[in-house]
Enzyme design. Structure first.
Site, short mmCIF file in Angstrom:
data_model
loop_
_atom_site.label_atom_id
_atom_site.label_comp_id
_atom_site.label_asym_id
_atom_site.label_seq_id
_atom_site.Cartn_x
_atom_site.Cartn_y
_atom_site.Cartn_z
N HIS A 172 -26.59 9.04 -56.09
CA HIS A 172 -25.72 8.45 -57.10
C HIS A 172 -24.97 7.24 -56.52
O HIS A 172 -23.74 7.18 -56.50
CB HIS A 172 -24.73 9.52 -57.57
N GLU B 44 -29.06 4.52 -59.51
CA GLU B 44 -29.29 5.79 -58.82
C GLU B 44 -30.77 6.15 -58.78
O GLU B 44 -31.37 6.41 -59.82
CB GLU B 44 -28.51 6.89 -59.56
O1 TA6 Z 1 -24.93 9.13 -63.26
C1 TA6 Z 1 -24.25 8.83 -64.41
C2 TA6 Z 1 -23.35 10.01 -64.78
O2 TA6 Z 1 -24.10 11.15 -65.00
C3 TA6 Z 1 -22.45 9.64 -65.95
O3 TA6 Z 1 -22.80 10.34 -67.11
C4 TA6 Z 1 -21.05 9.93 -65.47
O4 TA6 Z 1 -20.61 11.16 -65.82
C5 TA6 Z 1 -21.21 9.78 -63.96
O5 TA6 Z 1 -22.45 10.31 -63.67
C6 TA6 Z 1 -20.13 10.37 -63.10
O6 TA6 Z 1 -20.19 11.74 -63.08
P1 TA6 Z 1 -19.06 12.57 -62.26
O7 TA6 Z 1 -19.45 14.02 -62.41
O8 TA6 Z 1 -19.13 12.10 -60.84
O9 TA6 Z 1 -17.75 12.23 -62.89
#
Ligand code: TA6
Length: 309
Positions: A162, A266
């Site tokens: 991520h 990601e």
């Molecule tokens: O990767 C994108 C995502 O899934 C978004 O939907 C957003 O929620 C982000 O990740 C951050 O997620 P987190 O659980 O770290 O707040």
């Protein structure tokens, strides 16, 4: 391991990797989480929120969180699974990892489930992560996940690196390599759409899972005359995320205007979850490069980067 163990924020342990020409990276044992990647000029290339908690069990906001064994809310576990909320160990005797990189600056980490963990996800696994800095300052992450169940059971997971890239101004950034691909829009109940033909630019919140992408994606930051190139292996999908202003205000561990200075791209395996039988191992690798570029001067023609070596 060739890194230096050091004390990080709130006393959490981290490993600092340094490359002779000056680039560096930092990895926290908490979450197996890369929080810093700097080029030979000492410029930070990853975004890390000034509001990040660094307080387990909360995940660190920024850098490169590991999403395993579940991406987002695609399953019964907490968002993005638990690998990012666990304490990892240094892997002193990892199995050999054939690489094409002559990197000398690397560290091997390992995560295995405790009895407690098995109550949440009833599987035995070994998750090995190698974080390496290449001679040119490239950052490589290689994950090896092995099913060590002794009860003959397979397990299935989704995965993502991520990565939060640091950018000068999100409205000046372009992403190349995802044109015309199908994607699932997380802002529209994961409905499936097809991306238009041009480079992706940003004027509002974006949360898309691009399916079966090329192995290379370019992120062009005109103002910084810098292009990030993401090369990935074993990770067919790619997620692009920027929360923009409203969601930024709603996140306690994220500054209200920090959305202007970050973009998540990601490398992921989401559309087709991975199933491993006992004894089987999966490998997922991403290599990040930051190349000086100026679209205007033609120094960088994204197509040449995406088609080149
Ligand atoms: O990767 C994108 C995502 O899934 C978004 O939907 C957003 O929620 C982000 O990740 C951050 O997620 P987190 O659980 O770290 O707040």
């Amino acid at each position: 391991m060739s890194g230096e163990l050091a004390e990080g924020v709130n006393g959490l342990e981290k490993i600092i990797l340094r490359e002779p020409r000056g680039s560096s990276a930092e990895v926290y044992l908490y979450g197996g989480h890369v929080t810093s990647w700097k080029n030979e000029h000492g410029e930070e290339l990853l975004f890390l929120s000034s509001k990040s908690f660094f307080k387990p069990p909360k995940p660190i906001r920024g850098g490169i969180p590991l999403c395993f064994p579940q991406f987002s809310n695609l399953g019964p576990l907490d968002s993005h699974g638990f690998a990012r909320n666990k304490f990892w160990s240094i892997d002193i005797d990892p199995p050999a990892l054939p690489t094409n990189s002559s990197s000398k600056a690397y560290v091997d980490l390992i995560l295995k489930p405790s009895e407690e963990d098995m109550k949440i996800w009833p599987h035995s696994y070994e998750f090995r992560l190698r974080v390496a800095l290449g001679p040119g300052g490239d950052l490589m992450l290689t994950s090896r996940i092995r099913n060590t169940n002794s009860d003959g059971k397979s397990f299935t997971f989704t995965f993502a690196y991520h990565t939060y890239f640091s950018v000068s101004d999100i409205s000046e950034v372009r992403v190349e390599g995802l044109e015309t691909l199908d994607y699932l829009d997380n802002l529209q109940k994961r409905e499936r759409f097809t991306e238009q033909g041009d480079a992706i630019t940003f004027e509002g919140p974006v949360d898309k899972i691009y399916l079966s992408t090329p192995t290379k994606i370019a992120i062009l930051d005109h103002e910084k005359k810098r292009t990030f190139v993401v090369r990935k292996d074993g990770l067919p999908d790619a997620v692009v995320w920027n929360p923009w202003d409203k969601k930024a205000k709603a996140m306690a561990d994220f500054g209200d205007d920090e959305y202007k200075y970050m973009l998540c791209v990601e490398a992921a395996a989401i559309e087709k979850p991975i199933t491993l039988k006992p004894g089987e191992e999966w490998r997922g690798r991403q290599e990040l490069s930051a190349v000086p570029s100026s679209y205007c001067s033609g120094q960088l023609d994204p197509q040449r980067v995406l088609q080149g070596s």
